[in-house]
Design a protein around this motif. Structure first.
Motif, PDB file in Angstrom:
ATOM      1  N   GLU A 221       0.838  -1.199   0.000  1.00 31.35           N
ATOM      2  CA  GLU A 221       0.000   0.000   0.000  1.00 31.35           C
ATOM      3  C   GLU A 221       0.873   1.250   0.000  1.00 31.35           C
ATOM      4  N   THR A 222       0.661   2.125  -0.977  1.00 26.91           N
ATOM      5  CA  THR A 222       1.358   3.400  -1.080  1.00 26.91           C
ATOM      6  C   THR A 222       0.340   4.509  -1.309  1.00 26.91           C
ATOM      7  N   ASP A 223       0.775   5.744  -1.217  1.00 26.19           N
ATOM      8  CA  ASP A 223      -0.118   6.870  -1.471  1.00 26.19           C
ATOM      9  C   ASP A 223      -0.608   6.887  -2.912  1.00 26.19           C
TER      10      ASP A 223
ATOM     11  N   HIS B 101      14.392   1.107  -4.374  1.00 26.81           N
ATOM     12  CA  HIS B 101      13.805   2.162  -3.558  1.00 26.81           C
ATOM     13  C   HIS B 101      12.327   2.232  -3.911  1.00 26.81           C
ATOM     14  N   LEU B 102      11.473   2.133  -2.911  1.00 20.67           N
ATOM     15  CA  LEU B 102      10.031   2.077  -3.157  1.00 20.67           C
ATOM     16  C   LEU B 102       9.556   3.272  -3.959  1.00 20.67           C
ATOM     17  N   SER B 103       9.962   4.473  -3.586  1.00 20.79           N
ATOM     18  CA  SER B 103       9.493   5.680  -4.278  1.00 20.79           C
ATOM     19  C   SER B 103       9.934   5.675  -5.738  1.00 20.79           C
TER      20      SER B 103
ATOM     21  N   ASP C  67      -5.813   0.677  -7.880  1.00 26.15           N
ATOM     22  CA  ASP C  67      -6.576   1.628  -7.070  1.00 26.15           C
ATOM     23  C   ASP C  67      -6.709   1.112  -5.635  1.00 26.15           C
ATOM     24  N   LEU C  68      -6.564   2.007  -4.665  1.00 24.40           N
ATOM     25  CA  LEU C  68      -6.565   1.594  -3.264  1.00 24.40           C
ATOM     26  C   LEU C  68      -7.895   1.013  -2.808  1.00 24.40           C
TER      27      LEU C  68
ATOM     28  N   ASP D  37      10.320  -1.371   3.926  1.00 26.67           N
ATOM     29  CA  ASP D  37      10.502  -0.396   4.990  1.00 26.67           C
ATOM     30  C   ASP D  37      10.234   0.972   4.380  1.00 26.67           C
ATOM     31  N   GLN D  38       8.990   1.445   4.529  1.00 22.79           N
ATOM     32  CA  GLN D  38       8.601   2.682   3.869  1.00 22.79           C
ATOM     33  C   GLN D  38       9.333   3.885   4.450  1.00 22.79           C
ATOM     34  N   GLU D  39       9.659   3.857   5.748  1.00 23.34           N
ATOM     35  CA  GLU D  39      10.374   4.981   6.337  1.00 23.34           C
ATOM     36  C   GLU D  39      11.758   5.151   5.718  1.00 23.34           C
ATOM     37  N   LYS D  40      12.407   4.032   5.413  1.00 24.20           N
ATOM     38  CA  LYS D  40      13.739   4.088   4.806  1.00 24.20           C
ATOM     39  C   LYS D  40      13.687   4.038   3.283  1.00 24.20           C
ATOM     40  N   ASP D  41      12.471   3.893   2.733  1.00 24.86           N
ATOM     41  CA  ASP D  41      12.303   3.825   1.281  1.00 24.86           C
ATOM     42  C   ASP D  41      13.059   2.634   0.692  1.00 24.86           C
ATOM     43  N   GLN D  42      12.987   1.492   1.392  1.00 25.91           N
ATOM     44  CA  GLN D  42      13.711   0.300   0.974  1.00 25.91           C
ATOM     45  C   GLN D  42      12.742  -0.847   0.702  1.00 25.91           C
ATOM     46  N   LEU D  43      13.029  -1.591  -0.349  1.00 24.92           N
ATOM     47  CA  LEU D  43      12.221  -2.734  -0.742  1.00 24.92           C
ATOM     48  C   LEU D  43      13.150  -3.892  -1.077  1.00 24.92           C
ATOM     49  N   ALA D  44      12.889  -5.034  -0.464  1.00 25.68           N
ATOM     50  CA  ALA D  44      13.647  -6.255  -0.746  1.00 25.68           C
ATOM     51  C   ALA D  44      12.684  -7.291  -1.304  1.00 25.68           C
TER      52      ALA D  44
END
Length: 364
Positions: free
Chosen positions: A257-259, A349-351, A286-287, A326-333
């Protein structure tokens, strides 16, 4: 979790023994990464790749325990101060079964040598015949919803179709009713209810090496009765000049889930003169109406290029199954199966991945 027994505490306060033998106590909500460092490596210097490989892939080789020919398509989730997982493993019978595994860092794993045994809910009856010991089970996903983990997999009991079980400790698994009639694969739950309903992605298929496949979404009020089936995405791309997902597609990890919407990482397959080739792709849904596609990336995120992806029991396979975010760190594994032989890791990077999906979107 070798030689360990869960305590009587709630899932938020349970303890477990790590592969190193240390006692760990849960310090964060199950299914979340708060307080747990997910696996991570920086993008290689000079690289502009949106998704990049772990430098010492595979993280789980083809023989993590004796008499194993392959371990791949593995579902990993945060658990306590570390990670737990459900893995597709094949021994020298080449019969697919699910095994649990434990890790402190998400990279170094202890794999349980005995396969998962599913208990049947006392209030449910799968059907008039007992579940056979030999029922195959493969390609699991694991999703935390509300107060328990749900495991979905392609099951052979009246299958292949989507089977479901629950667990809170990865030792006892209670099996529920199958979600769908045969034939179906790639059952992927959303990590929360939407409009009061459970949601699951799947790919209706056939009883063989399915030369077709589209992604659908189904809803359930109780994790038993599934309906309101909606088409999400179809394979294709010929008219758009996109070939890597022209044969079949299937959902991969639990949507994130992202903005900007639900990030759905999926596999896209093309047929060649030398067989299928599996790639990693992405889309945004869509969310609140996740059967609606906001963006669909036209570009491959990861193609089978490394030797361990090209060579194996089934060559040319990158098959994403699980993701730690880890959305705070913008990390995706992202964990993926390679060549139907081993388990590998890739990072993003998620973003950047969300923006890349939007900027290269071709919805069809």
């Amino acid at each position: 979790m070798p030689n360990s027994t869960p305590t009587d505490e709630s899932p938020n306060g349970a303890s477990f023994i790590t592969p190193s033998g240390d006692l760990k106590t849960k310090s964060s909500a199950p299914g979340q990464v708060s307080g747990v460092q997910i696996p991570w490596q920086q993008r290689p210097a000079g690289s502009s790749d949106i998704v990049w490989r772990h430098t010492t892939n595979p993280v789980i080789g083809r023989q993590p325990i004796p008499n194993v020919l392959g371990i791949y398509n593995s579902a990993v989730v945060p658990y306590g101060d570390g990670f737990a997982g459900v893995f597709r493993l094949e021994d020298r019978t080449r019969f697919p079964r699910l095994h649990t595994g434990w890790s402190e860092n998400g990279v170094d794993w202890h794999i349980e040598p005995k396969p998962v045994v599913f208990e049947t809910n006392a209030d449910e009856t799968l059907d008039s015949k007992p579940a056979a010991v030999a029922d195959y089970a493969y390609d699991p996903r694991v999703c935390w919803i509300d107060d328990r983990y749900y495991v979905t997999w392609c099951g052979g009991h009246n299958g292949p179709t989507i089977s479901i079980a629950t667990t809170t400790d990865f030792e006892t698994f209670t099996r529920l009713e199958n979600a769908f009639l045969p034939f179906n694969r790639n059952g992927v739950l959303f990590p929360r209810k939407i409009d009061g309903k459970y949601m699951m992605l799947s790919r209706p298929s056939d009883d063989g090496h399915t030369p077709f496949g589209d992604i659908f979404l189904s809803q359930s009020p109780d994790m038993c009765h599934w309906g309101k089936h909606r088409e999400v995405m179809r394979r294709g791309g010929d008219e758009q000049g996109i070939w890597w997902q022209r044969t079949k597609i299937g959902a991969g990890p639990i949507p994130i889930e992202t903005d900007e919407g639900w990030l759905m990482i999926f596999h896209g397959v093309m047929d060649t003169c030398n067989g299928f080739v599996y790639h990693m792709g992405s889309a945004l849904l869509d969310l609140e109406q996740p059967w609606k596609v906001i963006a669909r990336c036209s570009q491959i995120l990861l193609a089978p290029e490394a030797d361990y992806e090209v060579y194996g029991h089934v060559p040319n396979v990158v098959f994403p199954v699980a993701a730690l975010c880890d959305q705070e760190k913008d990390q995706l594994a992202v964990y993926y199966g390679a060549a139907d032989t081993s388990t590998c890791l890739a990072y993003a990077h998620l973003s950047e991945l969300v923006n890349y999906t939007k900027e290269n979107s071709v919805v069809f």
